[in-house]
Scaffold this motif. Structure first.
Motif, PDB file in Angstrom:
ATOM      1  N   ALA A   1       0.808  -1.226   0.000  1.00 30.70           N
ATOM      2  CA  ALA A   1       0.000   0.000   0.000  1.00 30.70           C
ATOM      3  C   ALA A   1       0.841   1.276   0.000  1.00 30.70           C
ATOM      4  O   ALA A   1       0.286   2.376   0.025  1.00 30.70           O
ATOM      5  N   LEU A   2       2.161   1.158  -0.051  1.00 27.23           N
ATOM      6  CA  LEU A   2       3.010   2.351  -0.021  1.00 27.23           C
ATOM      7  C   LEU A   2       2.850   3.174  -1.298  1.00 27.23           C
ATOM      8  O   LEU A   2       2.614   2.616  -2.371  1.00 27.23           O
ATOM      9  N   PRO A   3       3.006   4.483  -1.211  1.00 25.83           N
ATOM     10  CA  PRO A   3       2.913   5.341  -2.407  1.00 25.83           C
ATOM     11  C   PRO A   3       4.182   5.277  -3.244  1.00 25.83           C
ATOM     12  O   PRO A   3       4.776   6.298  -3.597  1.00 25.83           O
ATOM     13  N   LEU A   4       4.605   4.065  -3.550  1.00 22.59           N
ATOM     14  CA  LEU A   4       5.805   3.806  -4.346  1.00 22.59           C
ATOM     15  C   LEU A   4       5.411   2.854  -5.468  1.00 22.59           C
ATOM     16  O   LEU A   4       5.521   1.641  -5.335  1.00 22.59           O
ATOM     17  N   PRO A   5       4.901   3.390  -6.585  1.00 17.56           N
ATOM     18  CA  PRO A   5       4.373   2.516  -7.633  1.00 17.56           C
ATOM     19  C   PRO A   5       5.444   1.640  -8.263  1.00 17.56           C
ATOM     20  O   PRO A   5       6.518   2.098  -8.617  1.00 17.56           O
ATOM     21  N   GLY A   6       5.151   0.353  -8.360  1.00 15.33           N
ATOM     22  CA  GLY A   6       6.074  -0.579  -8.999  1.00 15.33           C
ATOM     23  C   GLY A   6       7.013  -1.227  -8.004  1.00 15.33           C
ATOM     24  O   GLY A   6       7.474  -0.599  -7.044  1.00 15.33           O
ATOM     25  N   ARG A   7       7.299  -2.489  -8.240  1.00 15.79           N
ATOM     26  CA  ARG A   7       8.211  -3.220  -7.356  1.00 15.79           C
ATOM     27  C   ARG A   7       9.599  -2.585  -7.348  1.00 15.79           C
ATOM     28  O   ARG A   7      10.299  -2.599  -6.320  1.00 15.79           O
ATOM     29  N   HIS A   8      10.021  -2.004  -8.473  1.00 20.59           N
ATOM     30  CA  HIS A   8      11.345  -1.403  -8.527  1.00 20.59           C
ATOM     31  C   HIS A   8      11.460  -0.231  -7.545  1.00 20.59           C
ATOM     32  O   HIS A   8      12.505  -0.033  -6.921  1.00 20.59           O
ATOM     33  N   ASN A   9      10.374   0.549  -7.395  1.00 17.12           N
ATOM     34  CA  ASN A   9      10.409   1.652  -6.438  1.00 17.12           C
ATOM     35  C   ASN A   9      10.407   1.145  -4.998  1.00 17.12           C
ATOM     36  O   ASN A   9      11.056   1.735  -4.125  1.00 17.12           O
ATOM     37  N   ARG A  10       9.695   0.081  -4.724  1.00 16.29           N
ATOM     38  CA  ARG A  10       9.725  -0.472  -3.371  1.00 16.29           C
ATOM     39  C   ARG A  10      11.100  -1.095  -3.090  1.00 16.29           C
ATOM     40  O   ARG A  10      11.565  -1.103  -1.946  1.00 16.29           O
ATOM     41  N   GLY A  11      11.739  -1.587  -4.138  1.00 15.78           N
ATOM     42  CA  GLY A  11      13.115  -2.047  -3.981  1.00 15.78           C
ATOM     43  C   GLY A  11      14.057  -0.910  -3.635  1.00 15.78           C
ATOM     44  O   GLY A  11      15.034  -1.091  -2.895  1.00 15.78           O
ATOM     45  N   ASN A  12      13.756   0.296  -4.157  1.00 14.25           N
ATOM     46  CA  ASN A  12      14.584   1.448  -3.826  1.00 14.25           C
ATOM     47  C   ASN A  12      14.444   1.839  -2.360  1.00 14.25           C
ATOM     48  O   ASN A  12      15.355   2.457  -1.788  1.00 14.25           O
ATOM     49  N   LEU A  13      13.313   1.494  -1.741  1.00 12.05           N
ATOM     50  CA  LEU A  13      13.181   1.693  -0.294  1.00 12.05           C
ATOM     51  C   LEU A  13      14.257   0.897   0.446  1.00 12.05           C
ATOM     52  O   LEU A  13      14.790   1.367   1.461  1.00 12.05           O
ATOM     53  N   CYS A  14      14.582  -0.274  -0.055  1.00 10.52           N
ATOM     54  CA  CYS A  14      15.651  -1.079   0.552  1.00 10.52           C
ATOM     55  C   CYS A  14      16.989  -0.345   0.480  1.00 10.52           C
ATOM     56  O   CYS A  14      17.791  -0.390   1.431  1.00 10.52           O
ATOM     57  N   ALA A  15      17.229   0.335  -0.648  1.00  5.78           N
ATOM     58  CA  ALA A  15      18.459   1.115  -0.784  1.00  5.78           C
ATOM     59  C   ALA A  15      18.495   2.250   0.229  1.00  5.78           C
ATOM     60  O   ALA A  15      19.532   2.516   0.861  1.00  5.78           O
ATOM     61  N   VAL A  16      17.373   2.931   0.394  1.00  4.71           N
ATOM     62  CA  VAL A  16      17.299   4.052   1.331  1.00  4.71           C
ATOM     63  C   VAL A  16      17.557   3.586   2.758  1.00  4.71           C
ATOM     64  O   VAL A  16      18.340   4.208   3.501  1.00  4.71           O
ATOM     65  N   LEU A  17      16.929   2.502   3.161  1.00  2.87           N
ATOM     66  CA  LEU A  17      17.100   2.014   4.528  1.00  2.87           C
ATOM     67  C   LEU A  17      18.535   1.543   4.784  1.00  2.87           C
ATOM     68  O   LEU A  17      19.086   1.731   5.869  1.00  2.87           O
ATOM     69  N   THR A  18      19.154   0.975   3.764  1.00  2.26           N
ATOM     70  CA  THR A  18      20.560   0.572   3.874  1.00  2.26           C
ATOM     71  C   THR A  18      21.457   1.796   4.035  1.00  2.26           C
ATOM     72  O   THR A  18      22.404   1.795   4.836  1.00  2.26           O
TER      73      THR A  18
END
Length: 467
Positions: A271-288
Protein backbone atom coordinates in the motif's frame (compact mmCIF):
# COMPACT_ATOMS: atom_id res chain seq x y z
CA UNK A 1 39.53 23.39 -6.62
CA UNK A 2 37.87 25.91 -4.32
CA UNK A 3 36.20 29.04 -5.62
CA UNK A 4 38.84 31.21 -3.97
CA UNK A 5 41.48 29.46 -6.09
CA UNK A 6 39.86 30.84 -9.23
CA UNK A 7 40.67 34.41 -8.28
CA UNK A 8 42.85 36.12 -10.87
CA UNK A 9 42.69 33.20 -13.29
CA UNK A 10 41.22 33.13 -16.77
CA UNK A 11 37.79 31.61 -16.05
CA UNK A 12 34.82 30.87 -18.28
CA UNK A 13 31.34 29.51 -17.76
CA UNK A 14 29.84 27.18 -20.36
CA UNK A 15 26.06 26.89 -20.28
CA UNK A 16 23.33 29.17 -18.94
CA UNK A 17 20.66 26.82 -17.67
CA UNK A 18 19.87 26.66 -13.97
CA UNK A 19 23.23 25.03 -13.17
CA UNK A 20 25.08 27.66 -15.18
CA UNK A 21 23.25 30.50 -13.47
CA UNK A 22 23.94 28.91 -10.08
CA UNK A 23 27.64 28.74 -10.89
CA UNK A 24 27.66 32.38 -11.96
CA UNK A 25 25.90 33.47 -8.75
CA UNK A 26 28.30 31.46 -6.56
CA UNK A 27 31.41 32.80 -8.29
CA UNK A 28 30.14 36.34 -8.28
CA UNK A 29 29.24 36.15 -4.57
CA UNK A 30 32.74 34.96 -3.63
CA UNK A 31 34.70 36.81 -6.35
CA UNK A 32 32.76 40.02 -7.07
CA UNK A 33 35.39 41.58 -9.33
CA UNK A 34 36.49 38.43 -11.18
CA UNK A 35 36.34 38.65 -14.97
CA UNK A 36 34.16 35.87 -16.35
CA UNK A 37 33.38 34.85 -19.92
CA UNK A 38 30.10 33.06 -20.56
CA UNK A 39 29.61 30.73 -23.52
CA UNK A 40 25.91 30.18 -24.16
CA UNK A 41 23.33 29.88 -26.90
CA UNK A 42 22.08 32.92 -28.82
CA UNK A 43 18.70 32.70 -27.11
CA UNK A 44 20.34 32.91 -23.67
CA UNK A 45 22.79 35.69 -24.42
CA UNK A 46 20.25 38.48 -24.04
CA UNK A 47 19.26 37.18 -20.60
CA UNK A 48 22.89 37.13 -19.46
CA UNK A 49 23.66 40.58 -20.87
CA UNK A 50 20.61 41.97 -19.08
CA UNK A 51 22.50 41.45 -15.82
CA UNK A 52 24.60 44.47 -16.80
CA UNK A 53 27.64 42.93 -15.14
CA UNK A 54 30.68 44.83 -16.49
CA UNK A 55 32.96 41.88 -15.65
CA UNK A 56 30.82 39.33 -17.51
CA UNK A 57 31.61 38.88 -21.20
CA UNK A 58 29.08 36.90 -23.22
CA UNK A 59 29.95 34.85 -26.31
CA UNK A 60 27.79 32.49 -28.35
CA UNK A 61 30.48 30.33 -29.95
CA UNK A 62 32.40 27.86 -27.76
CA UNK A 63 35.09 26.78 -30.21
CA UNK A 64 38.14 24.76 -29.22
CA UNK A 65 40.28 27.84 -29.78
CA UNK A 66 38.19 30.02 -27.49
CA UNK A 67 37.88 27.38 -24.77
CA UNK A 68 41.63 26.83 -24.83
CA UNK A 69 42.14 30.50 -23.96
CA UNK A 70 40.96 29.81 -20.41
CA UNK A 71 42.66 28.08 -17.51
CA UNK A 72 39.37 26.86 -16.03
CA UNK A 73 35.96 26.33 -17.63
CA UNK A 74 33.03 25.71 -15.30
CA UNK A 75 30.61 23.80 -17.49
CA UNK A 76 26.99 22.85 -17.04
CA UNK A 77 26.30 19.10 -16.58
CA UNK A 78 24.50 18.66 -19.89
CA UNK A 79 27.60 19.68 -21.86
CA UNK A 80 29.71 16.60 -22.54
CA UNK A 81 33.45 16.82 -21.86
CA UNK A 82 33.86 14.36 -24.74
CA UNK A 83 32.81 16.93 -27.33
CA UNK A 84 35.68 17.50 -29.77
CA UNK A 85 36.11 21.16 -28.85
CA UNK A 86 36.26 20.31 -25.14
CA UNK A 87 38.79 17.53 -25.65
CA UNK A 88 40.94 19.73 -27.86
CA UNK A 89 40.95 22.49 -25.23
CA UNK A 90 41.70 19.99 -22.45
CA UNK A 91 44.71 18.73 -24.39
CA UNK A 92 45.98 22.32 -24.42
CA UNK A 93 45.67 22.62 -20.65
CA UNK A 94 42.15 23.87 -19.99
CA UNK A 95 40.63 22.35 -16.88
CA UNK A 96 36.91 21.59 -17.03
CA UNK A 97 34.93 21.55 -13.79
CA UNK A 98 31.27 21.25 -12.91
CA UNK A 99 29.33 22.97 -10.17
CA UNK A 100 29.25 19.72 -8.21
CA UNK A 101 33.06 19.67 -8.05
CA UNK A 102 33.16 23.26 -6.80
CA UNK A 103 30.55 22.53 -4.13
CA UNK A 104 32.40 19.43 -2.93
CA UNK A 105 35.66 21.34 -2.69
CA UNK A 106 33.95 23.97 -0.54
CA UNK A 107 32.36 21.38 1.77
CA UNK A 108 35.19 18.88 2.28
CA UNK A 109 36.63 18.63 5.80
CA UNK A 110 40.25 18.39 6.89
CA UNK A 111 40.16 14.60 6.51
CA UNK A 112 38.97 14.84 2.92
CA UNK A 113 35.43 13.70 3.76
CA UNK A 114 32.00 15.03 2.95
CA UNK A 115 30.49 14.26 6.35
CA UNK A 116 26.81 13.50 6.44
CA UNK A 117 26.63 13.48 2.63
CA UNK A 118 24.79 10.68 0.84
CA UNK A 119 25.18 10.71 -2.95
CA UNK A 120 22.67 8.70 -4.98
CA UNK A 121 23.00 7.67 -8.60
CA UNK A 122 21.67 4.99 -10.94
CA UNK A 123 20.12 4.83 -14.36
CA UNK A 124 16.59 4.84 -12.99
CA UNK A 125 14.98 5.58 -9.63
CA UNK A 126 17.58 8.01 -8.30
CA UNK A 127 15.21 10.98 -7.84
CA UNK A 128 12.62 8.94 -5.95
CA UNK A 129 15.35 7.28 -3.88
CA UNK A 130 17.03 10.57 -2.97
CA UNK A 131 13.73 12.24 -2.12
CA UNK A 132 12.61 9.24 -0.05
CA UNK A 133 15.93 9.29 1.81
CA UNK A 134 15.42 12.95 2.73
CA UNK A 135 11.81 12.24 3.74
CA UNK A 136 12.76 9.42 6.13
CA UNK A 137 15.69 11.33 7.64
CA UNK A 138 13.42 14.30 8.29
CA UNK A 139 10.78 12.00 9.76
CA UNK A 140 13.47 10.90 12.21
CA UNK A 141 14.00 14.50 13.30
CA UNK A 142 17.15 15.21 11.29
CA UNK A 143 17.58 18.52 9.43
CA UNK A 144 18.31 17.37 5.88
CA UNK A 145 19.16 18.98 2.54
CA UNK A 146 17.63 17.58 -0.66
CA UNK A 147 19.46 18.85 -3.73
CA UNK A 148 21.47 18.04 -6.85
CA UNK A 149 20.21 16.69 -10.13
CA UNK A 150 16.71 16.40 -8.68
CA UNK A 151 16.09 20.09 -9.42
CA UNK A 152 18.16 22.25 -7.03
CA UNK A 153 21.81 22.84 -7.99
CA UNK A 154 24.21 22.28 -5.12
CA UNK A 155 25.78 25.69 -5.66
CA UNK A 156 22.46 27.26 -4.66
CA UNK A 157 23.08 25.73 -1.22
CA UNK A 158 26.69 26.74 -0.81
CA UNK A 159 26.36 27.99 2.78
CA UNK A 160 22.97 27.15 4.29
CA UNK A 161 22.26 28.60 7.73
CA UNK A 162 21.68 26.68 9.90
CA UNK A 163 23.63 23.78 8.50
CA UNK A 164 21.81 20.52 7.75
CA UNK A 165 22.81 17.41 9.62
CA UNK A 166 22.59 15.30 6.45
CA UNK A 167 22.67 15.87 2.70
CA UNK A 168 20.63 13.74 0.27
CA UNK A 169 22.15 14.46 -3.13
CA UNK A 170 21.07 13.08 -6.48
CA UNK A 171 23.81 12.82 -9.12
CA UNK A 172 23.40 12.08 -12.81
CA UNK A 173 26.08 10.32 -14.81
CA UNK A 174 27.09 13.83 -15.94
CA UNK A 175 28.00 14.72 -12.34
CA UNK A 176 29.45 11.60 -10.71
CA UNK A 177 32.92 12.30 -12.08
CA UNK A 178 32.80 15.76 -10.51
CA UNK A 179 32.76 14.25 -7.03
CA UNK A 180 35.86 12.24 -7.83
CA UNK A 181 37.51 15.27 -9.46
CA UNK A 182 37.01 17.31 -6.29
CA UNK A 183 39.06 14.85 -4.24
CA UNK A 184 36.29 14.65 -1.63
CA UNK A 185 35.00 11.37 -0.17
CA UNK A 186 31.24 11.13 0.46
CA UNK A 187 30.16 9.44 3.65
CA UNK A 188 27.80 7.18 1.69
CA UNK A 189 27.37 6.57 -2.05
CA UNK A 190 24.35 4.66 -3.39
CA UNK A 191 24.28 3.07 -6.85
CA UNK A 192 20.90 1.63 -7.78
CA UNK A 193 21.28 0.07 -11.23
CA UNK A 194 22.95 0.39 -14.63
CA UNK A 195 21.16 0.29 -17.99
CA UNK A 196 22.08 1.83 -21.38
CA UNK A 197 21.52 5.59 -21.10
CA UNK A 198 22.92 8.95 -22.30
CA UNK A 199 25.05 7.29 -24.96
CA UNK A 200 25.15 10.53 -26.97
CA UNK A 201 26.79 12.36 -24.02
CA UNK A 202 29.19 9.57 -23.00
CA UNK A 203 29.94 8.23 -26.48
CA UNK A 204 29.55 4.53 -25.62
CA UNK A 205 27.87 2.18 -23.17
CA UNK A 206 31.24 1.25 -21.66
CA UNK A 207 32.13 4.87 -20.96
CA UNK A 208 28.66 5.52 -19.53
CA UNK A 209 29.17 2.70 -17.03
CA UNK A 210 32.69 3.88 -16.21
CA UNK A 211 31.54 7.47 -15.69
CA UNK A 212 28.57 6.40 -13.59
CA UNK A 213 30.72 4.21 -11.38
CA UNK A 214 33.29 6.94 -10.72
CA UNK A 215 31.15 7.78 -7.69
CA UNK A 216 32.37 4.55 -6.06
CA UNK A 217 35.50 3.61 -8.00
CA UNK A 218 37.19 7.04 -7.92
CA UNK A 219 35.44 9.07 -5.19
CA UNK A 220 36.11 6.25 -2.69
CA UNK A 221 33.11 6.76 -0.38
CA UNK A 222 33.36 5.62 3.23
CA UNK A 223 30.50 3.20 2.56
CA UNK A 224 29.16 2.14 -0.86
CA UNK A 225 25.55 0.94 -0.94
CA UNK A 226 25.00 -1.30 -3.95
CA UNK A 227 22.20 -3.32 -5.54
CA UNK A 228 23.00 -7.02 -5.28
CA UNK A 229 20.64 -7.78 -8.18
CA UNK A 230 22.61 -5.71 -10.70
CA UNK A 231 25.28 -7.92 -12.33
CA UNK A 232 27.72 -5.07 -13.00
CA UNK A 233 27.50 -3.81 -9.43
CA UNK A 234 27.68 -7.33 -8.01
CA UNK A 235 31.03 -7.83 -9.74
CA UNK A 236 32.65 -4.65 -8.42
CA UNK A 237 35.76 -4.72 -6.28
CA UNK A 238 36.01 -1.60 -4.11
CA UNK A 239 38.97 -2.04 -1.75
CA UNK A 240 38.84 1.60 -0.57
CA UNK A 241 35.22 1.41 0.65
CA UNK A 242 33.08 -0.70 2.89
CA UNK A 243 30.28 -2.23 0.77
CA UNK A 244 26.75 -2.80 2.00
CA UNK A 245 24.26 -4.58 -0.23
CA UNK A 246 20.54 -4.19 -0.59
CA UNK A 247 18.32 -6.73 -2.33
CA UNK A 248 20.20 -9.53 -0.61
CA UNK A 249 18.82 -11.83 2.08
CA UNK A 250 21.31 -10.73 4.73
CA UNK A 251 20.23 -7.08 4.39
CA UNK A 252 17.18 -5.05 3.39
CA UNK A 253 15.22 -6.90 0.71
CA UNK A 254 11.73 -7.77 -0.51
CA UNK A 255 10.00 -11.14 -0.47
CA UNK A 256 6.89 -10.59 -2.50
CA UNK A 257 5.46 -7.36 -1.08
CA UNK A 258 6.97 -7.88 2.38
CA UNK A 259 9.98 -5.83 3.44
CA UNK A 260 12.64 -7.79 5.32
CA UNK A 261 15.75 -6.84 7.25
CA UNK A 262 17.72 -10.07 7.11
CA UNK A 263 15.34 -12.75 8.38
CA UNK A 264 13.03 -10.26 10.11
CA UNK A 265 9.77 -9.26 8.40
CA UNK A 266 9.38 -5.50 8.91
CA UNK A 267 6.28 -4.41 7.00
CA UNK A 268 3.96 -4.95 4.04
CA UNK A 269 4.84 -2.55 1.23
CA UNK A 270 1.87 -3.15 -1.08
CA UNK A 271 0.00 0.00 0.00
CA UNK A 272 3.01 2.35 -0.02
CA UNK A 273 2.91 5.34 -2.41
CA UNK A 274 5.80 3.81 -4.35
CA UNK A 275 4.37 2.52 -7.63
CA UNK A 276 6.07 -0.58 -9.00
CA UNK A 277 8.21 -3.22 -7.36
CA UNK A 278 11.34 -1.40 -8.53
CA UNK A 279 10.41 1.65 -6.44
CA UNK A 280 9.72 -0.47 -3.37
CA UNK A 281 13.11 -2.05 -3.98
CA UNK A 282 14.58 1.45 -3.83
CA UNK A 283 13.18 1.69 -0.29
CA UNK A 284 15.65 -1.08 0.55
CA UNK A 285 18.46 1.11 -0.78
CA UNK A 286 17.30 4.05 1.33
CA UNK A 287 17.10 2.01 4.53
CA UNK A 288 20.56 0.57 3.87
CA UNK A 289 21.94 4.09 3.39
CA UNK A 290 20.33 5.27 6.64
CA UNK A 291 22.03 2.41 8.48
CA UNK A 292 25.30 3.35 6.80
CA UNK A 293 24.95 6.76 8.46
CA UNK A 294 24.85 4.98 11.82
CA UNK A 295 21.11 5.37 12.40
CA UNK A 296 18.44 2.78 13.21
CA UNK A 297 16.40 2.40 10.02
CA UNK A 298 13.72 0.02 11.31
CA UNK A 299 11.49 2.60 13.03
CA UNK A 300 11.77 4.90 10.02
CA UNK A 301 10.58 2.34 7.45
CA UNK A 302 6.90 2.89 8.26
CA UNK A 303 7.30 6.61 7.51
CA UNK A 304 7.43 5.71 3.82
CA UNK A 305 3.63 5.58 3.96
CA UNK A 306 3.60 9.40 4.20
CA UNK A 307 5.97 9.91 1.24
CA UNK A 308 4.68 12.19 -1.49
CA UNK A 309 5.52 10.70 -4.93
CA UNK A 310 7.46 12.85 -7.36
CA UNK A 311 5.88 14.33 -10.48
CA UNK A 312 6.40 12.80 -13.94
CA UNK A 313 7.24 9.39 -12.43
CA UNK A 314 4.34 6.95 -12.86
CA UNK A 315 2.13 9.86 -11.81
CA UNK A 316 -1.60 9.17 -12.08
CA UNK A 317 -3.16 12.45 -13.19
CA UNK A 318 -6.78 11.33 -13.07
CA UNK A 319 -9.56 10.00 -15.26
CA UNK A 320 -11.29 11.53 -18.25
CA UNK A 321 -14.15 9.74 -20.06
CA UNK A 322 -13.14 6.31 -18.76
CA UNK A 323 -9.42 6.73 -19.53
CA UNK A 324 -6.89 7.00 -16.70
CA UNK A 325 -3.95 9.23 -17.66
CA UNK A 326 -0.53 8.30 -16.23
CA UNK A 327 2.47 10.59 -16.68
CA UNK A 328 5.82 8.76 -16.68
CA UNK A 329 7.67 11.35 -18.75
CA UNK A 330 10.86 10.74 -16.73
CA UNK A 331 11.13 7.39 -18.56
CA UNK A 332 14.05 7.81 -20.97
CA UNK A 333 15.10 4.18 -21.52
CA UNK A 334 13.26 1.09 -22.80
CA UNK A 335 14.01 -0.58 -19.43
CA UNK A 336 12.07 2.17 -17.66
CA UNK A 337 9.12 1.70 -19.99
CA UNK A 338 9.07 -2.04 -19.28
CA UNK A 339 9.09 -1.32 -15.53
CA UNK A 340 6.17 1.07 -16.00
CA UNK A 341 4.18 -1.52 -17.97
CA UNK A 342 4.79 -4.07 -15.23
CA UNK A 343 2.97 -1.75 -12.79
CA UNK A 344 -0.18 -2.02 -14.93
CA UNK A 345 0.00 -5.70 -15.80
CA UNK A 346 -3.50 -7.12 -16.18
CA UNK A 347 -5.05 -3.77 -17.11
CA UNK A 348 -5.97 -2.45 -20.54
CA UNK A 349 -3.08 -0.12 -21.45
CA UNK A 350 -2.03 1.98 -24.41
CA UNK A 351 1.58 3.13 -24.00
CA UNK A 352 3.14 6.07 -25.84
CA UNK A 353 6.83 5.56 -26.68
CA UNK A 354 9.48 7.50 -28.55
CA UNK A 355 11.32 10.81 -28.55
CA UNK A 356 14.89 11.91 -29.16
CA UNK A 357 16.95 9.23 -30.93
CA UNK A 358 20.32 8.65 -29.27
CA UNK A 359 20.89 5.16 -30.62
CA UNK A 360 19.59 3.05 -27.73
CA UNK A 361 18.75 -0.53 -28.72
CA UNK A 362 15.02 -1.38 -28.55
CA UNK A 363 15.39 -5.07 -29.40
CA UNK A 364 15.07 -6.13 -25.75
CA UNK A 365 11.85 -4.16 -25.45
CA UNK A 366 10.55 -5.77 -28.63
CA UNK A 367 11.37 -9.24 -27.30
CA UNK A 368 9.45 -8.49 -24.08
CA UNK A 369 6.40 -7.56 -26.16
CA UNK A 370 6.06 -11.16 -27.31
CA UNK A 371 4.62 -12.16 -23.96
CA UNK A 372 4.04 -9.00 -21.90
CA UNK A 373 2.57 -6.53 -24.36
CA UNK A 374 -0.08 -3.92 -23.51
CA UNK A 375 -3.24 -3.51 -25.54
CA UNK A 376 -1.57 -0.93 -27.82
CA UNK A 377 1.82 0.67 -28.43
CA UNK A 378 1.88 4.08 -30.10
CA UNK A 379 5.25 5.24 -31.45
CA UNK A 380 6.08 8.92 -31.83
CA UNK A 381 8.93 11.38 -32.09
CA UNK A 382 12.29 11.26 -33.83
CA UNK A 383 13.00 7.61 -33.08
CA UNK A 384 9.37 6.52 -33.47
CA UNK A 385 9.95 4.94 -36.92
CA UNK A 386 12.94 2.98 -35.63
CA UNK A 387 10.97 1.69 -32.63
CA UNK A 388 8.10 0.77 -34.93
CA UNK A 389 10.49 -1.20 -37.17
CA UNK A 390 11.72 -3.13 -34.11
CA UNK A 391 8.18 -3.90 -32.94
CA UNK A 392 6.53 -4.70 -36.27
CA UNK A 393 7.84 -8.30 -36.49
CA UNK A 394 6.45 -9.19 -33.03
CA UNK A 395 3.15 -7.26 -33.07
CA UNK A 396 1.15 -10.20 -34.37
CA UNK A 397 2.81 -12.66 -32.02
CA UNK A 398 2.34 -10.36 -29.03
CA UNK A 399 -1.26 -9.57 -29.88
CA UNK A 400 -0.98 -5.81 -29.50
CA UNK A 401 -1.96 -2.95 -31.77
CA UNK A 402 1.01 -1.05 -33.18
CA UNK A 403 0.19 2.54 -34.10
CA UNK A 404 2.29 5.44 -35.34
CA UNK A 405 2.09 9.18 -34.71
CA UNK A 406 4.32 12.17 -35.23
CA UNK A 407 3.54 14.32 -32.20
CA UNK A 408 2.46 13.72 -28.61
CA UNK A 409 -0.97 15.12 -29.36
CA UNK A 410 -1.44 12.71 -32.27
CA UNK A 411 -0.16 9.81 -30.16
CA UNK A 412 -2.61 10.59 -27.37
CA UNK A 413 -5.54 10.62 -29.78
CA UNK A 414 -4.43 7.31 -31.26
CA UNK A 415 -4.01 5.76 -27.81
CA UNK A 416 -7.41 6.93 -26.56
CA UNK A 417 -9.09 5.62 -29.72
CA UNK A 418 -7.35 2.26 -29.28
CA UNK A 419 -8.61 1.99 -25.70
CA UNK A 420 -12.19 2.50 -26.82
CA UNK A 421 -13.21 4.48 -23.75
CA UNK A 422 -11.73 2.28 -21.02
CA UNK A 423 -8.18 1.73 -19.80
CA UNK A 424 -4.89 3.45 -19.02
CA UNK A 425 -3.12 5.88 -21.33
CA UNK A 426 0.50 5.66 -20.22
CA UNK A 427 3.10 8.19 -21.31
CA UNK A 428 6.34 6.27 -20.74
CA UNK A 429 8.45 7.26 -23.76
CA UNK A 430 11.66 5.32 -23.11
CA UNK A 431 13.51 8.18 -24.80
CA UNK A 432 14.59 11.76 -23.99
CA UNK A 433 12.38 14.67 -24.92
CA UNK A 434 14.92 16.85 -26.67
CA UNK A 435 13.55 16.40 -30.17
CA UNK A 436 10.43 18.37 -29.23
CA UNK A 437 10.73 19.66 -25.63
CA UNK A 438 13.23 21.39 -23.38
CA UNK A 439 13.15 18.47 -20.94
CA UNK A 440 10.98 15.66 -19.58
CA UNK A 441 9.17 18.14 -17.32
CA UNK A 442 7.96 20.18 -20.30
CA UNK A 443 6.86 16.96 -22.02
CA UNK A 444 4.94 15.80 -18.93
CA UNK A 445 3.30 19.19 -18.52
CA UNK A 446 2.19 19.15 -22.15
CA UNK A 447 0.76 15.66 -21.69
CA UNK A 448 -1.18 16.84 -18.63
CA UNK A 449 -2.51 19.91 -20.41
CA UNK A 450 -3.63 17.92 -23.44
CA UNK A 451 -5.43 15.50 -21.13
CA UNK A 452 -7.30 18.36 -19.45
CA UNK A 453 -5.30 18.61 -16.20
CA UNK A 454 -3.52 21.64 -14.76
CA UNK A 455 0.20 21.37 -15.63
CA UNK A 456 1.17 23.63 -12.73
CA UNK A 457 -0.64 21.48 -10.20
CA UNK A 458 1.26 18.31 -11.15
CA UNK A 459 4.83 19.60 -11.48
CA UNK A 460 6.09 20.61 -8.04
CA UNK A 461 8.88 18.48 -6.53
CA UNK A 462 8.20 18.34 -2.78
CA UNK A 463 10.92 18.74 -0.20
CA UNK A 464 13.67 20.50 -2.14
CA UNK A 465 16.05 22.54 -0.01
CA UNK A 466 16.96 22.33 3.66
CA UNK A 467 14.58 21.59 6.51
Amino acid sequence: MRISQLEGRRVALWGWGREGRAAYAALRARLPGQALTLFCGPGEAADARALADPALFVETGASAERLAAFEVVVKSPGISPYRPEAQAAAERGTRFLGGTALWCAERVDADGRLRGVVCVTGTKGKSTTTSLLAHLLRAGGHRTALAGNIGLPLLELLAPDPEPEYWAIELSSYQTGDVAASGARPDVAVVLNLFPEHLDWHGSQQRYVEDKLKLVTHARPRIAVLNAADPVLAALDLPASEVRWFGREDGWHLRGDTLFRGGEAVMDTAALPLPGRHNRGNLCAVLTAIEALGLDARPLAAQAAAFQPLPHRLQTLGERAGVVYVNDSISTTPHATLAALECFRGRRVAVLVGGHDRGVDWSGFAAAMRTGAPHAVVTMGENGPRIRDALAPVAGEGGFRLLAARTLEEAMRAGVDALGGAGVLLLSPGAPSFDAYRDYVARGRHFAGLAGFDPNAISTIPGLGVF
